[in-house]
Enzyme design. Structure first.
Site, PDB file in Angstrom:
ATOM      1  N   ASP A  24     -42.230  17.480 -73.589  1.00 16.73           N
ATOM      2  CA  ASP A  24     -41.294  18.435 -72.986  1.00 16.73           C
ATOM      3  C   ASP A  24     -41.598  19.866 -73.420  1.00 16.73           C
ATOM      4  O   ASP A  24     -40.696  20.704 -73.485  1.00 16.73           O
ATOM      5  CB  ASP A  24     -39.852  18.093 -73.374  1.00 16.73           C
ATOM      6  CG  ASP A  24     -39.327  16.858 -72.650  1.00 16.73           C
ATOM      7  OD1 ASP A  24     -40.037  16.332 -71.779  1.00 16.73           O
ATOM      8  OD2 ASP A  24     -38.203  16.426 -72.978  1.00 16.73           O
ATOM      9  N   ASP A  58     -34.801   9.908 -74.380  1.00 20.46           N
ATOM     10  CA  ASP A  58     -35.471   9.621 -73.101  1.00 20.46           C
ATOM     11  C   ASP A  58     -36.995   9.533 -73.269  1.00 20.46           C
ATOM     12  O   ASP A  58     -37.716   9.312 -72.291  1.00 20.46           O
ATOM     13  CB  ASP A  58     -35.084  10.645 -72.025  1.00 20.46           C
ATOM     14  CG  ASP A  58     -35.567  12.049 -72.322  1.00 20.46           C
ATOM     15  OD1 ASP A  58     -35.309  12.539 -73.442  1.00 20.46           O
ATOM     16  OD2 ASP A  58     -36.219  12.665 -71.451  1.00 20.46           O
ATOM     17  N   HIS A  59     -37.465   9.684 -74.518  1.00 15.04           N
ATOM     18  CA  HIS A  59     -38.902   9.542 -74.808  1.00 15.04           C
ATOM     19  C   HIS A  59     -39.167   8.386 -75.769  1.00 15.04           C
ATOM     20  O   HIS A  59     -40.326   8.015 -75.968  1.00 15.04           O
ATOM     21  CB  HIS A  59     -39.460  10.842 -75.398  1.00 15.04           C
ATOM     22  CG  HIS A  59     -39.382  11.994 -74.436  1.00 15.04           C
ATOM     23  ND1 HIS A  59     -40.484  12.572 -73.867  1.00 15.04           N
ATOM     24  CD2 HIS A  59     -38.303  12.628 -73.900  1.00 15.04           C
ATOM     25  CE1 HIS A  59     -40.095  13.529 -73.037  1.00 15.04           C
ATOM     26  NE2 HIS A  59     -38.776  13.585 -73.044  1.00 15.04           N
ATOM     27  N   HIS A  77     -41.527  15.315 -67.240  1.00 11.09           N
ATOM     28  CA  HIS A  77     -40.429  15.355 -66.257  1.00 11.09           C
ATOM     29  C   HIS A  77     -40.898  15.941 -64.928  1.00 11.09           C
ATOM     30  O   HIS A  77     -41.723  16.860 -64.900  1.00 11.09           O
ATOM     31  CB  HIS A  77     -39.250  16.205 -66.766  1.00 11.09           C
ATOM     32  CG  HIS A  77     -38.511  15.579 -67.906  1.00 11.09           C
ATOM     33  ND1 HIS A  77     -37.463  14.705 -67.723  1.00 11.09           N
ATOM     34  CD2 HIS A  77     -38.683  15.695 -69.242  1.00 11.09           C
ATOM     35  CE1 HIS A  77     -37.007  14.314 -68.910  1.00 11.09           C
ATOM     36  NE2 HIS A  77     -37.729  14.890 -69.847  1.00 11.09           N
ATOM     37  N   HIS A 117     -41.974  13.453 -79.177  1.00 10.20           N
ATOM     38  CA  HIS A 117     -40.814  13.993 -79.905  1.00 10.20           C
ATOM     39  C   HIS A 117     -39.662  12.992 -79.850  1.00 10.20           C
ATOM     40  O   HIS A 117     -39.748  11.981 -79.163  1.00 10.20           O
ATOM     41  CB  HIS A 117     -40.414  15.375 -79.387  1.00 10.20           C
ATOM     42  CG  HIS A 117     -39.856  15.399 -77.995  1.00 10.20           C
ATOM     43  ND1 HIS A 117     -40.601  15.095 -76.885  1.00 10.20           N
ATOM     44  CD2 HIS A 117     -38.611  15.694 -77.523  1.00 10.20           C
ATOM     45  CE1 HIS A 117     -39.855  15.211 -75.797  1.00 10.20           C
ATOM     46  NE2 HIS A 117     -38.636  15.567 -76.157  1.00 10.20           N
ATOM     47  N   HIS A 157     -36.490  12.770 -78.778  1.00  9.94           N
ATOM     48  CA  HIS A 157     -35.391  12.588 -77.817  1.00  9.94           C
ATOM     49  C   HIS A 157     -35.376  11.175 -77.230  1.00  9.94           C
ATOM     50  O   HIS A 157     -36.426  10.602 -76.952  1.00  9.94           O
ATOM     51  CB  HIS A 157     -35.485  13.629 -76.698  1.00  9.94           C
ATOM     52  CG  HIS A 157     -35.096  15.012 -77.149  1.00  9.94           C
ATOM     53  ND1 HIS A 157     -35.513  16.158 -76.524  1.00  9.94           N
ATOM     54  CD2 HIS A 157     -34.308  15.408 -78.193  1.00  9.94           C
ATOM     55  CE1 HIS A 157     -34.996  17.214 -77.154  1.00  9.94           C
ATOM     56  NE2 HIS A 157     -34.275  16.784 -78.166  1.00  9.94           N
ATOM     57  N   HIS A 202     -39.319  23.092 -78.373  1.00 13.36           N
ATOM     58  CA  HIS A 202     -38.330  22.206 -77.733  1.00 13.36           C
ATOM     59  C   HIS A 202     -37.632  21.397 -78.832  1.00 13.36           C
ATOM     60  O   HIS A 202     -36.402  21.344 -78.887  1.00 13.36           O
ATOM     61  CB  HIS A 202     -39.050  21.304 -76.736  1.00 13.36           C
ATOM     62  CG  HIS A 202     -38.181  20.289 -76.060  1.00 13.36           C
ATOM     63  ND1 HIS A 202     -37.207  20.631 -75.154  1.00 13.36           N
ATOM     64  CD2 HIS A 202     -38.148  18.934 -76.154  1.00 13.36           C
ATOM     65  CE1 HIS A 202     -36.607  19.528 -74.724  1.00 13.36           C
ATOM     66  NE2 HIS A 202     -37.161  18.484 -75.314  1.00 13.36           N
TER      67      HIS A 202
HETATM   68 ZN   LIG Z   1     -37.429  14.699 -71.918  1.00 14.74          ZN
HETATM   69 ZN   LIG Z   2     -37.013  16.400 -74.963  1.00 16.05          ZN
END
Ligand SMILES: [Zn+2]
Ligand SMILES: [Zn+2]
Length: 256
Positions: A130, A56-57, A168, A52, A54, A108
């Site tokens: 996530d 942080d990915h 995570h 996805h 985001h 999410h």
């Molecule tokens: Zn994440």
């Molecule tokens: Zn995420």
């Protein structure tokens, strides 16, 4: 074939596979840890999978692509660093001799996908981003409770021995919440002790398995009497259907 989580930021894991020569990474939010791992193991990065949009990915995708020429495969319906091969439900991805099926798991984010390999050295393997965490699930940034519950229900229907690679290390905080929801779940209490011991030595609690999550994760247990009772106590007068129970738990977890 080797499976390993590369730690990133404070609590992310960049899941990595290699066959001794070629490597695959999932959701590289940053590139440094991956670059060091590739050099240390003497590997060539072949494929990057993204679940996805985001940051942080995805934050490490551009520099890893530039440095290695790896192909990038990600969700059809999300804003993504181009160029990439966009995939959606039912598509198949071949990488490192493995065959991954693409699952769409909105909730999410609206276009979140997961990658499922039915046979990773005899055991199924799931990269779920996530969506599903050990003892918990992702926040509903873009989807509805009904969508997320449907996504989680389809993941829970995978074989019990499926290795679940979450992005995570949220397990301990999820389990504190899970214990508040189901204080009489003996499997959950035992698992919490085991995870506390692992984290005390800085070991990952992951991967989990579908069979385990079905026994300890309240978000997969909205049909259990104690979970329903707790949701009712939290939100008196609400219906007891799975979507309402799920929504009550998810909102409570946001402020827990
Ligand atoms: Zn994440
Ligand atoms: Zn995420």
């Amino acid at each position: 074939m080797h499976l390993t989580p590369i730690p990133a930021f404070t609590d992310n894991y960049i899941w990595a596979l290699h066959d001794g020569q070629r490597a695959l990474v999932v959701d590289p939010g940053e590139s440094d840890g991956v670059t060091q791992w590739l050099a240390k193991e003497g590997l060539r990065l072949d494929t990057i999978l993204i679940t996805h949009h985001h940051p942080d990915h995805t934050g490490g995708v551009a520099s890893l692509r530039e440095a290695t020429g790896a192909r990038v495969i990600g969700p059809a319906r999300e804003r993504m660093p181009e160029p990439l091969l966009r995939v959606s439900a039912g598509d198949e991805v071949q990488a490192l001799g493995l065959r991954f099926e693409v699952l769409e798991v909105p909730g999410h984010t609206a276009g979140h996908i997961a990658f499922y390999a039915a046979d990773f050295e005899g055991t199924p393997l799931l990269f779920c981003g996530d969506t599903l965490f050990s003892g918990g699930c992702g926040r509903l940034f873009e989807g509805t409770p009904a969508q997320m519950l449907d996504s989680l229900t389809r993941l829970a229907a995978l074989p019990d021995n499926t290795r679940v690679c979450c992005t995570h290390e949220y397990t301990l905080s999820n389990l504190r919440f899970a214990m508040a929801v189901e204080p009489h779940n003996a499997d959950l209490a035992a698992y919490q002790l085991r995870c506390q011991a692992q984290r005390a030595q800085n070991f990952p609690t992951l991967p989990s398995s579908i069979g385990l999550e079905k026994r300890i994760n309240p978000f997969l247990r909205t049909d259990q009497a104690e979970v329903v009772r707790t949701a009712q106590a939290r939100s008196p007068g609400q219906p007891t259907d799975a979507v309402t129970v799920f929504a009550t738990l998810r909102e409570w977890k946001n402020v827990f």
